[in-house]
Design an enzyme around this catalytic site. Structure first.
Site, short mmCIF file in Angstrom:
data_model
loop_
_atom_site.label_atom_id
_atom_site.label_comp_id
_atom_site.label_asym_id
_atom_site.label_seq_id
_atom_site.Cartn_x
_atom_site.Cartn_y
_atom_site.Cartn_z
N GLU A 136 0.84 -1.21 0.00
CA GLU A 136 0.00 0.00 0.00
C GLU A 136 0.87 1.26 0.00
O GLU A 136 0.49 2.28 -0.56
CB GLU A 136 -0.96 0.00 1.19
CG GLU A 136 -1.93 -1.21 1.26
CD GLU A 136 -2.71 -1.49 -0.02
OE1 GLU A 136 -2.97 -0.54 -0.80
OE2 GLU A 136 -3.03 -2.67 -0.27
N HIS B 243 1.52 2.12 -3.49
CA HIS B 243 0.40 2.88 -4.06
C HIS B 243 0.45 4.32 -3.59
O HIS B 243 0.25 5.26 -4.37
CB HIS B 243 -0.94 2.29 -3.60
CG HIS B 243 -1.35 1.04 -4.33
ND1 HIS B 243 -1.50 0.99 -5.69
CD2 HIS B 243 -1.68 -0.21 -3.88
CE1 HIS B 243 -1.89 -0.24 -6.05
NE2 HIS B 243 -2.00 -0.98 -4.97
ZN ZN Z 1 -2.64 -2.97 -4.88
#
Ligand code: ZN
Length: 499
Positions: free
Chosen positions: A263, A266
């Site tokens: 994450e 991201h």
């Molecule tokens: Zn992902």
């Protein structure tokens, strides 16, 4: 007379504000909202998405967007915003507003129905609403299809522009031809990798503490982001000063650690978007696949390497001395790369991951373009798992009900997960030519890697699509061969396979 774009701007701001509210509800729903909030929140979401629909899809905005597309003095950012707006108008104007709103409401209900069905391990509870969701999506795709365009291609285009079934068939054929046999070879190699020490009683607080440390080490900025807990880890971005990630704490230490690194990958993308793009329609990652390439790059290529852990493994051992005190760095790295035939996509290792996606791609194609009926989905699912991964789910909870995507109407989304891994491998081989990748990891200089990606990928938002980013960065169009090469080099070595 001011520029058309300046007149358009307040409309865009309003649309983005409504979108931000909708995104915040999504975040809240997954992290904090009480169980009974559902139905009433669904109404609010229905109204807000109606407002969003109107903000983007009205004559004034359409006229201004058209005028903007003729303007010659747009900045790069403005031009990208206009392009995205026209894309959005094109999408929305083909769908009657009542239908759009009804669908938004259905989806907020269907995810709850899915959740309950999964809990009850009963596909028949979900099947009727899934059928409705599919019918709506097929209808919408039908409205939007260009002459001769297939419905599934319309859906795919929303997540990964430039990747139609034709291109994806080629990619997944390579997955089937190269990665499925490699996975079988690994499973039959007889090499046992010890990973028992990754399971145990890891208290949540310590997991969170070390998780926050690792997130920051990878580059997460807690001044511009927060980390919370949800059933399934995800990232929400409002703009480049507010990016939110979640994780979950289980009895598998690697589960929270690597979901946090994932994450964070991201989040780095969203932090890296240029200021003149953020909080605009062009201010998100280029595509789902390119987004996933960044999360998988950090999770797998960086995060599962020995070089990455060299400077920080001691910290992890200190956090969990009973579990890891006697485990060497080499043993730890081998363990977090272990391949196994599992049923759950989100827990899959790097090698088998694309096979989980292959199953879903083939089923979606058959659901949307072929004649697979929803009732037969659990059986078709199990057959494909048996074929590609050599195991068969015993129940629907671990089978066809495991993912939330279909309940949200997200058909065409799954391929981007596998594409992301393939993009990241292509970027990796190129970066290795540009820098001493291994040395940077070992010396903890992740900022050099981060900065490279910010410069070549993140900053552009949606100015470029994924294939353009790959071309401009690596000098080549998408080449899935790098992905196969990466997995072969890594797993042949790890499992001592003949090369
Ligand atoms: Zn992902």
């Amino acid at each position: 007379m001011s520029r058309a774009f300046d007149q358009l701007k307040p409309h865009l701001k309003r649309a983005m504000a409504l979108n931000t509210a909708l995104v915040l509800f999504e975040w809240d729903d997954a992290t904090q909202a009480p169980e009974q909030a559902g139905a009433l929140t669904g109404d609010v979401i229905g109204i807000l998405s109606g407002e969003y629909f109107q903000a983007v899809n009205n004559e004034e905005v359409a006229r201004l967007a058209e005028a903007c597309s003729q303007e010659t003095d747009l900045t790069e950012s403005e031009a990208a915003q206009v392009k995205e707006l026209l894309r959005e108008i094109e999408k929305l104007s083909k769908i009657p507003q009542e239908e759009y709103q009804a669908f938004a409401k259905l989806v907020s209900e269907s995810t709850r129905v899915w959740e309950a069905a999964k809990k009850a391990n009963d596909f028949s509870k979900f099947a009727p609403v899934l059928k409705q969701v599919i019918d709506w999506q097929k209808k919408f795709a039908g409205y939007r299809a260009k002459p001769g365009q297939k419905k599934y291609d319309v859906m795919l285009e929303d997540y990964e522009p430039g990747f139609s079934m034709e291109k994806l068939d080629e990619f997944f054929a390579m997955v089937r031809r190269e990665i499925a046999p490699l996975f079988r070879q690994v499973m039959e190699s007889g090499v046992e990798i010890e990973d028992g020490f990754l399971s145990g009683d890891f208290d949540d607080e310590t997991q969170e503490k070390i998780g926050r440390f690792i997130a920051e080490y990878v580059g997460f900025d807690f001044q511009k982001g927060v980390m919370a807990v949800s059933a399934h880890p995800f990232t929400t971005n409002l703009h480049n000063k507010d990016v939110r990630i979640t994780t979950h704490y289980t009895d598998r230490l690697d589960s929270s650690l690597f979901s946090i690194i994932h994450e964070t990958g991201h989040a780095l993308y969203e932090f890296g978007i240029r200021d003149d793009l953020t909080q605009t329609m062009a201010g998100q990652g280029a595509s789902m696949g390119m987004h996933e390439s960044q999360s998988r790059f950090f999770e797998n290529i960086v995060g599962r390497s020995a070089g990455f852990w060299k400077p920080v493994y001691g910290k992890l051992q200190e956090a969990f001395p009973e579990n890891l005190g006697q485990v060497s760095l080499e043993e730890f790295v081998r363990a977090v790369n272990k391949a196994s035939a599992g049923l759950i996509r989100t827990e899959a290792d790097e090698l088998s991951y694309s096979l989980h996606v292959l199953v879903r791609y083939e089923l979606e194609k058959e659901l949307i373009e072929g004649d697979l009926q929803v009732e037969n989905l659990p059986e078709a699912w199990a057959d494909k798992y048996e074929e590609y991964l050599g195991i068969r789910p015993e129940n629907v909870r671990e089978g066809v009900l495991q993912d939330i995507h279909w309940s949200q109407g997200s058909f065409g989304y799954f391929p981007s997960y596998a594409l992301g891994s393939a993009f990241s491998a292509q970027l990796y081989y190129h970066m290795k030519k540009e820098m001493d990748f291994e040395e940077l990891l070992e010396e903890g200089k992740l900022s050099v890697i981060r900065e490279y990606l910010r410069e070549h990928v993140h900053q552009y938002g949606k100015i470029k699509d994924s294939r353009q980013i790959l071309k401009d960065t690596t000098g080549e169009d998408f080449k899935p061969e790098y992905y196969v090469r990466y997995l072969k080099e890594k797993y042949q070595k790890l499992y001592q396979l003949p090369q």
